[in-house]
Design a protein around this motif. Sequence first.
Motif, mmCIF file in Angstrom:
data_model
loop_
_atom_site.group_PDB
_atom_site.id
_atom_site.type_symbol
_atom_site.label_atom_id
_atom_site.label_comp_id
_atom_site.label_asym_id
_atom_site.label_seq_id
_atom_site.Cartn_x
_atom_site.Cartn_y
_atom_site.Cartn_z
ATOM 1 N N MET A 1 34.059 20.344 -8.352
ATOM 2 C CA MET A 1 33.112 21.214 -9.009
ATOM 3 C C MET A 1 31.937 21.455 -8.062
ATOM 4 O O MET A 1 31.420 20.528 -7.458
ATOM 5 C CB MET A 1 32.609 20.578 -10.305
ATOM 6 C CG MET A 1 31.595 21.475 -10.960
ATOM 7 S SD MET A 1 30.644 20.864 -12.358
ATOM 8 C CE MET A 1 31.733 19.974 -13.352
ATOM 9 N N ALA A 2 31.545 22.698 -7.929
ATOM 10 C CA ALA A 2 30.424 23.062 -7.070
ATOM 11 C C ALA A 2 29.105 22.841 -7.814
ATOM 12 O O ALA A 2 29.058 22.902 -9.037
ATOM 13 C CB ALA A 2 30.546 24.522 -6.661
ATOM 14 N N THR A 3 28.062 22.573 -7.069
ATOM 15 C CA THR A 3 26.737 22.415 -7.664
ATOM 16 C C THR A 3 25.750 23.319 -6.942
ATOM 17 O O THR A 3 25.997 23.763 -5.817
ATOM 18 C CB THR A 3 26.246 20.954 -7.583
ATOM 19 O OG1 THR A 3 26.152 20.572 -6.217
ATOM 20 C CG2 THR A 3 27.183 20.014 -8.326
ATOM 21 N N ALA A 4 24.642 23.591 -7.606
ATOM 22 C CA ALA A 4 23.568 24.395 -7.028
ATOM 23 C C ALA A 4 22.248 23.834 -7.550
ATOM 24 O O ALA A 4 22.219 23.106 -8.539
ATOM 25 C CB ALA A 4 23.723 25.856 -7.417
ATOM 26 N N LYS A 5 21.161 24.173 -6.883
ATOM 27 C CA LYS A 5 19.849 23.638 -7.245
ATOM 28 C C LYS A 5 18.825 24.769 -7.288
ATOM 29 O O LYS A 5 18.826 25.637 -6.411
ATOM 30 C CB LYS A 5 19.447 22.601 -6.196
ATOM 31 C CG LYS A 5 18.294 21.736 -6.571
ATOM 32 C CD LYS A 5 18.099 20.681 -5.472
ATOM 33 C CE LYS A 5 17.168 19.607 -5.916
ATOM 34 N NZ LYS A 5 16.997 18.589 -4.872
ATOM 35 N N LEU A 6 17.981 24.763 -8.319
ATOM 36 C CA LEU A 6 16.905 25.752 -8.419
ATOM 37 C C LEU A 6 15.807 25.421 -7.424
ATOM 38 O O LEU A 6 15.436 24.261 -7.266
ATOM 39 C CB LEU A 6 16.291 25.738 -9.823
ATOM 40 C CG LEU A 6 17.019 26.466 -10.927
ATOM 41 C CD1 LEU A 6 16.309 26.241 -12.260
ATOM 42 C CD2 LEU A 6 17.130 27.942 -10.645
ATOM 43 N N ASP A 7 15.251 26.461 -6.782
ATOM 44 C CA ASP A 7 14.099 26.215 -5.929
ATOM 45 C C ASP A 7 12.822 26.447 -6.749
ATOM 46 O O ASP A 7 12.876 26.780 -7.932
ATOM 47 C CB ASP A 7 14.154 27.069 -4.657
ATOM 48 C CG ASP A 7 13.975 28.560 -4.883
ATOM 49 O OD1 ASP A 7 13.587 28.979 -5.994
ATOM 50 O OD2 ASP A 7 14.223 29.322 -3.933
ATOM 51 N N LYS A 8 11.673 26.267 -6.128
ATOM 52 C CA LYS A 8 10.398 26.401 -6.844
ATOM 53 C C LYS A 8 10.176 27.804 -7.392
ATOM 54 O O LYS A 8 9.460 27.984 -8.361
ATOM 55 C CB LYS A 8 9.238 26.021 -5.923
ATOM 56 C CG LYS A 8 9.186 24.550 -5.611
ATOM 57 C CD LYS A 8 8.015 24.233 -4.708
ATOM 58 C CE LYS A 8 8.019 22.754 -4.383
ATOM 59 N NZ LYS A 8 6.890 22.390 -3.509
ATOM 60 N N GLY A 9 10.800 28.787 -6.776
ATOM 61 C CA GLY A 9 10.657 30.169 -7.225
ATOM 62 C C GLY A 9 11.625 30.529 -8.348
ATOM 63 O O GLY A 9 11.677 31.665 -8.792
#
Length: 81
Positions: A1-9
């Motif tokens: 499963m792929a993951t992603a992360k929100l940045d400050k923007g």
Amino acid sequence: MATAKLDKGGRLTLPQDLLGSHHWRAGTAFTIEDRPEGLLLRPLLAPAKPARETAAGHGDGGGRDRALAEAMRDRYARLGH
């Protein structure tokens, strides 16, 4: 499963392998549907490119391709994808 992360923007960067497997490029627009289990992203259909004109000057303007794409999108929506 792929993951992603929100940045400050508030931006989410999708993994390169997913982008490639779906043929998504920079500028691809998505609809976002809020569902109980999370967000569902669906790419918007790209505007149909005008069909080449025939010798008589008639072309369907990509209408058949657009109709097929809309039918596929509707089917996936009914299936909950």
